[in-house]
Design a protein around this motif. Structure first.
Motif, PDB file in Angstrom:
ATOM      1  N   ILE A   1       0.833  -1.202   0.000  1.00 15.72           N
ATOM      2  CA  ILE A   1       0.000   0.000   0.000  1.00 15.72           C
ATOM      3  C   ILE A   1       0.868   1.253   0.000  1.00 15.72           C
ATOM      4  CG2 ILE A   1      -0.295   0.225   2.509  1.00 15.72           C
ATOM      5  CD1 ILE A   1      -3.113   0.575  -0.043  1.00 15.72           C
ATOM      6  N   GLU A   2       2.077   1.128   0.576  1.00 14.27           N
ATOM      7  CA  GLU A   2       2.973   2.274   0.620  1.00 14.27           C
ATOM      8  C   GLU A   2       3.345   2.728  -0.800  1.00 14.27           C
ATOM      9  OE1 GLU A   2       6.348   3.485   3.699  1.00 14.27           O
ATOM     10  OE2 GLU A   2       6.823   1.678   2.571  1.00 14.27           O
ATOM     11  N   LEU A   4       1.472   2.443  -3.470  1.00 14.15           N
ATOM     12  CA  LEU A   4       0.310   3.154  -4.024  1.00 14.15           C
ATOM     13  C   LEU A   4       0.212   4.572  -3.475  1.00 14.15           C
ATOM     14  CD1 LEU A   4      -2.482   0.411  -3.987  1.00 14.15           C
ATOM     15  CD2 LEU A   4      -1.389   1.439  -5.984  1.00 14.15           C
ATOM     16  N   GLY A   5       0.446   4.713  -2.172  1.00 17.00           N
ATOM     17  CA  GLY A   5       0.409   6.042  -1.560  1.00 17.00           C
ATOM     18  C   GLY A   5       1.431   6.974  -2.184  1.00 17.00           C
ATOM     19  N   SER A  67      10.715   4.395   4.769  1.00 14.77           N
ATOM     20  CA  SER A  67       9.328   4.541   4.325  1.00 14.77           C
ATOM     21  C   SER A  67       9.239   5.359   3.043  1.00 14.77           C
ATOM     22  CB  SER A  67       8.490   5.212   5.408  1.00 14.77           C
ATOM     23  OG  SER A  67       7.212   5.538   4.908  1.00 14.77           O
ATOM     24  N   VAL A  69       6.416   6.365   1.676  1.00 13.93           N
ATOM     25  CA  VAL A  69       5.377   7.391   1.847  1.00 13.93           C
ATOM     26  C   VAL A  69       5.971   8.629   2.518  1.00 13.93           C
ATOM     27  CG1 VAL A  69       3.233   7.956   3.053  1.00 13.93           C
ATOM     28  CG2 VAL A  69       3.433   5.804   1.839  1.00 13.93           C
ATOM     29  N   GLY A 125       7.317   4.130  -6.508  1.00 12.58           N
ATOM     30  CA  GLY A 125       6.099   3.511  -5.995  1.00 12.58           C
ATOM     31  C   GLY A 125       5.597   2.415  -6.916  1.00 12.58           C
ATOM     32  N   VAL A 129       4.856  -1.559  -6.127  1.00 14.74           N
ATOM     33  CA  VAL A 129       3.563  -2.182  -6.417  1.00 14.74           C
ATOM     34  C   VAL A 129       3.723  -3.370  -7.366  1.00 14.74           C
ATOM     35  CG1 VAL A 129       1.327  -1.794  -7.565  1.00 14.74           C
ATOM     36  CG2 VAL A 129       2.203  -0.116  -5.956  1.00 14.74           C
TER      37      VAL A 129
END
Length: 183
Positions: A1-2, A4-5, A67, A69, A125, A129
């Motif tokens: 999900i990171e 995608l963010g 991270s 994000v 990102g 993904v």
């Protein structure tokens, strides 16, 4: 999900850059006249300092945690720093020269930086993904290491994945009579 963010945030930064270019070109074509910029100069100074401090903190946290994000948030706020610097320089130059086109030109320069930077975050990102593989040189070193191990007859289904924690997965074939301790 990171991943995608990061892609969404990078996309928003890219869209903002496109919008800034559109507005700057529109402003040049219309010949919009600037207002007195003294108040704007004084307002921009503390905003610039606070935004720069936020970027420094986010970069520190992103480096410590890995991270994506938080890294994209740092980029987001760094673009704010550049926007703030651009606005400040623009206000000063327009005040000194009386030429409002300077504001538009600086805005376009900042927007181009935003477009450039946001594409890197979106790509990173996207790589997360899509389970992007580790770099070929690392994969080569790993397969060479496995191939040089005398206890391994062969290996197959070798897969790698980048990310905060890189992953390597493979199956090995060993002698049938090898004990679990030897394996």
């Amino acid at each position: 999900i990171e991943g995608l963010g990061a892609m969404f945030e990078g996309g928003f930064i890219f869209a903002a850059g496109v919008f800034i270019i559109y507005e700057a070109v529109h402003k040049m074509m219309v010949g919009e006249v600037s207002h007195d910029s003294t108040l704007g100069i004084f307002v921009m100074l503390p905003i610039l300092a606070m935004t720069a401090a936020t970027v420094a903190h986010l970069r520190k946290v992103a480096k410590a945690t890995g991270s994506l994000v938080i890294k994209s948030d740092a980029l987001h706020y760094m673009t704010d720093v550049y926007v703030n610097i651009g606005v400040l320089v623009s206000l000063i130059l327009v005040k000194l020269t009386g030429k409002p086109i300077i504001d538009s030109l600086i805005s376009i320069g900042i927007a181009l930086y935003m477009l450039y930077s946001s594409t890197h975050i979106v790509r990173e990102g996207f790589g997360v993904v899509m389970d992007k593989s580790l770099e070929p040189e690392i994969v080569g070193k790993l397969t060479a290491l496995l191939g040089s191990c005398t206890k391994i007859n062969s290996f197959h289904d070798f897969k790698t994945r980048t990310g905060k924690i890189p992953h390597v997965d493979f199956h090995v074939v060993v002698r049938p009579d090898m004990t679990a301790r030897e394996v």
